[in-house]
Structure formats: C-alpha cells, structure tokens
Motif scaffolding. Structure first.
Motif, PDB file in Angstrom:
ATOM      1  N   TRP A   1      42.552 -17.764 -14.523  1.00  0.00           N
ATOM      2  CA  TRP A   1      42.517 -19.198 -14.214  1.00  0.00           C
ATOM      3  C   TRP A   1      41.207 -19.849 -14.643  1.00  0.00           C
TER       4      TRP A   1
ATOM      5  N   ASN B   1      43.244 -23.192 -21.598  1.00  0.00           N
ATOM      6  CA  ASN B   1      44.436 -22.418 -21.942  1.00  0.00           C
ATOM      7  C   ASN B   1      44.314 -21.033 -21.310  1.00  0.00           C
TER       8      ASN B   1
ATOM      9  N   ARG C   1      45.951 -22.609  -7.166  1.00  0.00           N
ATOM     10  CA  ARG C   1      45.529 -23.039  -8.500  1.00  0.00           C
ATOM     11  C   ARG C   1      46.005 -22.058  -9.580  1.00  0.00           C
TER      12      ARG C   1
ATOM     13  N   GLN D   1      49.792 -22.537 -10.054  1.00  0.00           N
ATOM     14  CA  GLN D   1      50.120 -23.762 -10.778  1.00  0.00           C
ATOM     15  C   GLN D   1      49.859 -23.608 -12.270  1.00  0.00           C
ATOM     16  N   ALA D   2      48.749 -22.938 -12.624  1.00  0.00           N
ATOM     17  CA  ALA D   2      48.455 -22.699 -14.035  1.00  0.00           C
ATOM     18  C   ALA D   2      49.492 -21.763 -14.652  1.00  0.00           C
ATOM     19  N   TRP D   3      49.930 -20.763 -13.895  1.00  0.00           N
ATOM     20  CA  TRP D   3      50.950 -19.835 -14.373  1.00  0.00           C
ATOM     21  C   TRP D   3      52.254 -20.578 -14.658  1.00  0.00           C
ATOM     22  N   ASN D   4      52.677 -21.427 -13.743  1.00  0.00           N
ATOM     23  CA  ASN D   4      53.921 -22.177 -13.924  1.00  0.00           C
ATOM     24  C   ASN D   4      53.820 -23.156 -15.096  1.00  0.00           C
ATOM     25  N   ARG D   5      52.643 -23.724 -15.282  1.00  0.00           N
ATOM     26  CA  ARG D   5      52.472 -24.712 -16.350  1.00  0.00           C
ATOM     27  C   ARG D   5      52.523 -24.070 -17.733  1.00  0.00           C
ATOM     28  N   THR D   6      51.927 -22.880 -17.875  1.00  0.00           N
ATOM     29  CA  THR D   6      51.821 -22.253 -19.197  1.00  0.00           C
ATOM     30  C   THR D   6      52.924 -21.230 -19.481  1.00  0.00           C
ATOM     31  N   ARG D   7      53.547 -20.682 -18.444  1.00  0.00           N
ATOM     32  CA  ARG D   7      54.690 -19.773 -18.562  1.00  0.00           C
ATOM     33  C   ARG D   7      54.440 -18.660 -19.582  1.00  0.00           C
TER      34      ARG D   7
END
Length: 289
Positions: free
Chosen positions: A96, A82, A129, A132-138
């Motif tokens: 990340w 998370n 990477r 992608q984590a930023w977009n996934r967790t917003r």
C-alpha cells in the motif's frame, strides 16, 4: 417440581446456539470470517472513545474518527500510486505505501504505534486502506479463470512475542484488509516454531539464515494443497464460497512490512513444501519512496 438441569440447547423446542447455525463461522473452525473477529473489540474501542473523547493514536490530538485530520492527510501521502507495480516476477508483492516516505515519516510512526505503543485500533484504518487499494487495482483479475479466491494467511508471531505484545499486528491488519477485499482469512494457517531475533539491521543473508525453518503449516490448512481432497466450504468476508475437488485453493500471504523479503519467502517455502500454491504477499509498507 424438579428443575430441568439440561442446558437450553438440549431442551425440546429450544433454539440452537449461534455457533450451530448453518453457514455461521464456527469458533475454533478451520477459517475465520473476517467480519466477525474483532467486532466486540471495535465496539469497546468506539465506546471508550465516545465516553472519554477520541484522541489520535499517532499525535494525541482530538480526532473525530480513528485519526485526526492532519495525520489522516499525511498518511494518505505515503500511498504508492500504483501498489501493484511490484506484483510481478517469481514472488509478487502488493504494497500500500512506502515505509520511509520522502514526504512524511508518518507511516513508519503509525506502524511503531500499532506494534509497540499498544494502539491496535490503527489496524482498522490501515487495513481498510490496503483493502481499498486492492479492490481498486485488482491485481488478481488476470488470474480469476485459473484460481479460486485465495485464502489470506498472515505471518505469525512466536508465542512468546504474542504473549508479550498481546496481538499479532499482521493478523489484525489482515482482518480489516479481508473485510474490504472480501477474502477469507486463516489466522492460524502458519505457526512460528522458532523465536527468531529481531531482523532489523541484519543483511539479507543473515535474515534468510535467521528465519530458515521458522514456520510450519497450521493444522487448519490440512489438505489445502491436495486437489484430491474433498471440496471444502470456506466462509468469506461477506459471501461464502466453495471450491471443488481438483482445484486446490491458493494462499495470499500478508505482513506489515516488506524489506528484503526473507521472512515471507521462508513462509512461502513452508507452504509450497506441502503442495500449497502461494500467489504472493500483501503488505502495508515496503522499502523505497
């Protein structure tokens, strides 16, 4: 017949240069479009690897992509489940991965290879990477009604170190992060005016003293914190947007490693002194794990 000595752009009926097209990123302009910078460099990387065969920049083994399969798998093990768990408090941090993971030290080796072994290509896979984590967790989802899209400002290097290394690793990582996260980036938003010593091994008070007054706001951010300033059109990664008078644009700082936070907090204080809101910092790695 005399030859027309005027440049092509000045001749009747000639096409305008690319830099003059409406909506295009202007060289030397206020903000970088994260899609454009680095494309020529990326093509050179990929062409070089196609001709000479690609080798993993971490272990040297043959690689079909930027990393070999083994290093790619080990690197994924460094990811924080998370990454927005520290996106809270007075100074939120989005990280990340763990700099020193208990399972594998590969992220630490990757950062060293990027910074000290002249492997800037690592910024692409690492920056993607983070994006992608930023977009996934917003992490900014709850703040959308309050703020326009933030402007990403990487922590700068002093000119002497920049000349020695040849690139700013935070700026490279920010480019690829912004490409995926679809955020505008201002690589010259901050300027490092003091050539500080390496902070490794210093405790928090010593780090704070070393970076005090180390930064100044770059001219590209002039008026950014002033809600009375005219609306500015800022190119984003894919879709340009506009923020209106009365709504100043916030900043999202970006760095490679977060330990005590002394450097990014000194940078944030410099921006805040000019009326610029700092939402937090995005980093590749933080202590822990």
């Amino acid at each position: 017949m005399p030859q027309d000595s005027r440049p092509n752009s000045a001749r009747p009926g000639s096409a305008r240069p690319n830099s003059a097209r409406p909506g295009s990123a202007q060289p030397g302009g206020r903000f970088w479009n994260p899609i454009a910078p680095g494309l020529a460099q990326e093509l050179a990387w990929d062409w070089h690897n196609l001709i000479l065969h690609r080798a993993c920049p971490i272990c040297g083994e043959p690689a079909a992509t930027d990393l070999c399969r083994t290093c790619d798998r080990h690197l994924n093990q460094c990811a924080i489940a998370n990454p927005k768990e520290t996106w809270q408090g007075e100074f939120p941090v989005f990280a990340w991965g763990y700099y020193r993971s208990k399972r594998t030290p590969i992220l630490k080796r990757s950062i060293a290879a990027l910074k000290y072994d002249n492997h800037p290509i690592l910024a692409r896979t690492l920056g993607y990477r983070i994006g992608q984590a930023w977009n996934r967790t917003r992490p900014l989802k709850a703040a959308v009604p309050r703020w326009p899209r933030p402007l990403v400002v990487p922590i700068p290097l002093h000119d002497r170190k920049l000349r020695s290394r040849g690139f700013n690793q935070a700026a490279l990582l920010a480019r690829y992060f912004c490409r995926v996260a679809r955020l505008p980036c201002a690589e010259q938003g901050l300027v490092r005016v003091q050539d500080t010593q390496a902070l490794f091994g210093l405790d928090r008070p010593a780090r704070q003293a070393e970076v005090q007054e180390a930064f100044r706001v770059g001219s590209v951010l002039g008026g950014l914190g002033d809600p009375r300033a005219p609306g500015l059109r800022i190119p984003g990664a894919l879709i340009p947007d506009r923020f209106s008078p009365g709504r100043s644009r916030p900043v999202l700082l970006f760095d490679d490693i977060y330990t005590t936070g002394a450097t990014v907090q000194a940078a944030a204080q410099t921006l805040q002194a000019q009326g610029i809101t700092v939402l937090g910092v995005v980093v590749l790695a933080r202590a822990g794990g």
